[in-house]
Design a protein around this motif. Sequence first.
Motif, PDB file in Angstrom:
ATOM      1  N   UNK A 113       0.827  -1.207   0.000  1.00  0.00           N
ATOM      2  CA  UNK A 113       0.000   0.000   0.000  1.00  0.00           C
ATOM      3  C   UNK A 113       0.861   1.257   0.000  1.00  0.00           C
ATOM      4  N   UNK A 114       1.901   1.285   0.825  1.00  0.00           N
ATOM      5  CA  UNK A 114       2.759   2.458   0.894  1.00  0.00           C
ATOM      6  C   UNK A 114       3.530   2.646  -0.401  1.00  0.00           C
ATOM      7  N   UNK A 115       3.832   1.547  -1.075  1.00  0.00           N
ATOM      8  CA  UNK A 115       4.492   1.652  -2.379  1.00  0.00           C
ATOM      9  C   UNK A 115       3.530   2.268  -3.401  1.00  0.00           C
ATOM     10  N   UNK A 116       2.267   1.861  -3.358  1.00  0.00           N
ATOM     11  CA  UNK A 116       1.262   2.418  -4.271  1.00  0.00           C
ATOM     12  C   UNK A 116       0.908   3.863  -3.945  1.00  0.00           C
ATOM     13  N   UNK A 117       1.269   4.311  -2.744  1.00  0.00           N
ATOM     14  CA  UNK A 117       0.962   5.691  -2.350  1.00  0.00           C
ATOM     15  C   UNK A 117       1.664   6.706  -3.244  1.00  0.00           C
ATOM     16  N   UNK A 118       2.698   6.275  -3.973  1.00  0.00           N
ATOM     17  CA  UNK A 118       3.381   7.203  -4.884  1.00  0.00           C
ATOM     18  C   UNK A 118       2.442   7.690  -5.987  1.00  0.00           C
ATOM     19  N   UNK A 119       1.358   6.934  -6.249  1.00  0.00           N
ATOM     20  CA  UNK A 119       0.328   7.372  -7.200  1.00  0.00           C
ATOM     21  C   UNK A 119      -0.784   8.165  -6.507  1.00  0.00           C
ATOM     22  N   UNK A 120      -0.857   8.049  -5.180  1.00  0.00           N
ATOM     23  CA  UNK A 120      -2.019   8.527  -4.441  1.00  0.00           C
ATOM     24  C   UNK A 120      -3.069   7.433  -4.426  1.00  0.00           C
ATOM     25  N   UNK A 121      -3.693   7.200  -3.284  1.00  0.00           N
ATOM     26  CA  UNK A 121      -4.721   6.172  -3.127  1.00  0.00           C
ATOM     27  C   UNK A 121      -5.950   6.810  -2.493  1.00  0.00           C
ATOM     28  N   UNK A 122      -7.115   6.580  -3.081  1.00  0.00           N
ATOM     29  CA  UNK A 122      -8.377   7.043  -2.490  1.00  0.00           C
ATOM     30  C   UNK A 122      -9.184   5.823  -2.072  1.00  0.00           C
ATOM     31  N   UNK A 123      -9.718   5.842  -0.850  1.00  0.00           N
ATOM     32  CA  UNK A 123     -10.465   4.716  -0.310  1.00  0.00           C
ATOM     33  C   UNK A 123     -11.964   4.940  -0.445  1.00  0.00           C
ATOM     34  N   UNK A 124     -12.677   3.860  -0.735  1.00  0.00           N
ATOM     35  CA  UNK A 124     -14.127   3.930  -0.865  1.00  0.00           C
ATOM     36  C   UNK A 124     -14.783   3.969   0.517  1.00  0.00           C
ATOM     37  N   UNK A 125     -16.094   4.152   0.505  1.00  0.00           N
ATOM     38  CA  UNK A 125     -16.831   4.370   1.745  1.00  0.00           C
ATOM     39  C   UNK A 125     -16.724   3.191   2.713  1.00  0.00           C
ATOM     40  N   UNK A 126     -16.708   1.968   2.213  1.00  0.00           N
ATOM     41  CA  UNK A 126     -16.630   0.807   3.107  1.00  0.00           C
ATOM     42  C   UNK A 126     -15.316   0.810   3.893  1.00  0.00           C
ATOM     43  N   UNK A 127     -14.226   1.173   3.225  1.00  0.00           N
ATOM     44  CA  UNK A 127     -12.925   1.238   3.908  1.00  0.00           C
ATOM     45  C   UNK A 127     -12.904   2.392   4.906  1.00  0.00           C
ATOM     46  N   UNK A 128     -13.497   3.524   4.532  1.00  0.00           N
ATOM     47  CA  UNK A 128     -13.530   4.684   5.428  1.00  0.00           C
ATOM     48  C   UNK A 128     -14.283   4.348   6.711  1.00  0.00           C
ATOM     49  N   UNK A 129     -15.417   3.680   6.568  1.00  0.00           N
ATOM     50  CA  UNK A 129     -16.215   3.338   7.740  1.00  0.00           C
ATOM     51  C   UNK A 129     -15.497   2.332   8.640  1.00  0.00           C
ATOM     52  N   UNK A 130     -14.658   1.511   8.049  1.00  0.00           N
ATOM     53  CA  UNK A 130     -13.923   0.523   8.833  1.00  0.00           C
ATOM     54  C   UNK A 130     -12.955   1.198   9.816  1.00  0.00           C
ATOM     55  N   UNK A 131     -12.351   2.325   9.394  1.00  0.00           N
ATOM     56  CA  UNK A 131     -11.330   2.963  10.232  1.00  0.00           C
ATOM     57  C   UNK A 131     -11.797   4.290  10.826  1.00  0.00           C
ATOM     58  N   UNK A 132     -13.045   4.676  10.559  1.00  0.00           N
ATOM     59  CA  UNK A 132     -13.543   5.980  11.017  1.00  0.00           C
ATOM     60  C   UNK A 132     -13.396   6.147  12.535  1.00  0.00           C
ATOM     61  N   UNK A 133     -13.840   5.146  13.288  1.00  0.00           N
ATOM     62  CA  UNK A 133     -13.755   5.222  14.738  1.00  0.00           C
ATOM     63  C   UNK A 133     -12.317   5.267  15.238  1.00  0.00           C
ATOM     64  N   UNK A 134     -11.428   4.538  14.550  1.00  0.00           N
ATOM     65  CA  UNK A 134     -10.019   4.516  14.944  1.00  0.00           C
ATOM     66  C   UNK A 134      -9.360   5.870  14.694  1.00  0.00           C
TER      67      UNK A 134
END
Length: 291
Positions: A113-134
């Motif tokens: 994931x950090x390697x792919x960050x060189x392109x920029x990564x956008x997460x969909x709503x399901x992923x956002x909700x998974x870490x929202x509380x954290x």
Amino acid sequence: MNKVITEITPLSKEDCFYLVDRYKDRFTYPLHKHDEIELNFVQKCAGARRVVGDSIEELGEYDLAIIGSGLEHVWEQGDCTTSPIREITLQFSPELFGENFLNKKQLKSVHSMLDNAKYGIAFDMTAIMKVYGMLDEITRLQSGFYRVMKILSILYELSIDSNYHLLSSSSFSHIKVSADSRRVQKVEEYINEHYSADIRLQTLSDLVGMTPTAFSRFFKLRTGKTISEYIIDIRLGIASRKLVDTTMSISEICYDCGFNNVSNFNRIFKRKKGVSPKSFRENYRKHKVII
């Protein structure tokens, strides 16, 4: 020549992460880049726009993205009318974890994931909700150690989630892509060197000793794109970079990047980028700062 502003973050060599939790009325920070990797979460941002490299996307109520080191980015107001906007930003050095640590089997997904960050990564709503509380929790934790542990957990949870997409193109961000196939790599290198010319399928298939039909299937299987899609993406990335960094006319850029006519270039650019070449250039110039 205008340049993108380079942000100097307050991270020291003794720090693991820089964390900011803020509420604001609107997006005002200009187009910028920095050496650190950034995880940025935004709430109440419907109608705003995220620009990362040559990617421009209109946002919904929430946004979560990872931006790699040196990649230009900005969140701009657009049509956003909600207030206050909440933004949680995490920044950390690309060297924080080290190759030996990230190469452990338990962390390979984070490494990828950090390697792919060189392109920029956008997460969909399901992923956002998974870490929202954290994400919310780390802003309230008092212990720096437990914050670090929670941030590692967030990065891991995001790395094993498939609900994301890459943002900037490799040709815009000057990223050298190394394919896992020598045949594909040979063709990609040829396209990168001859993008302005008329590239024939027969020429590419001859390069790797395959029939055009067999090679087309092989390339799509290995890259997930057809030959024509790959060539267009490379040309558009280079065209986007020329729109940003040069004073060449749109017509000059069109032909210099291998497109056969301006109307076709405008149509493809708008379909892929969501805006016309002229609007793309104006958007970048609006956010650039002379340094």
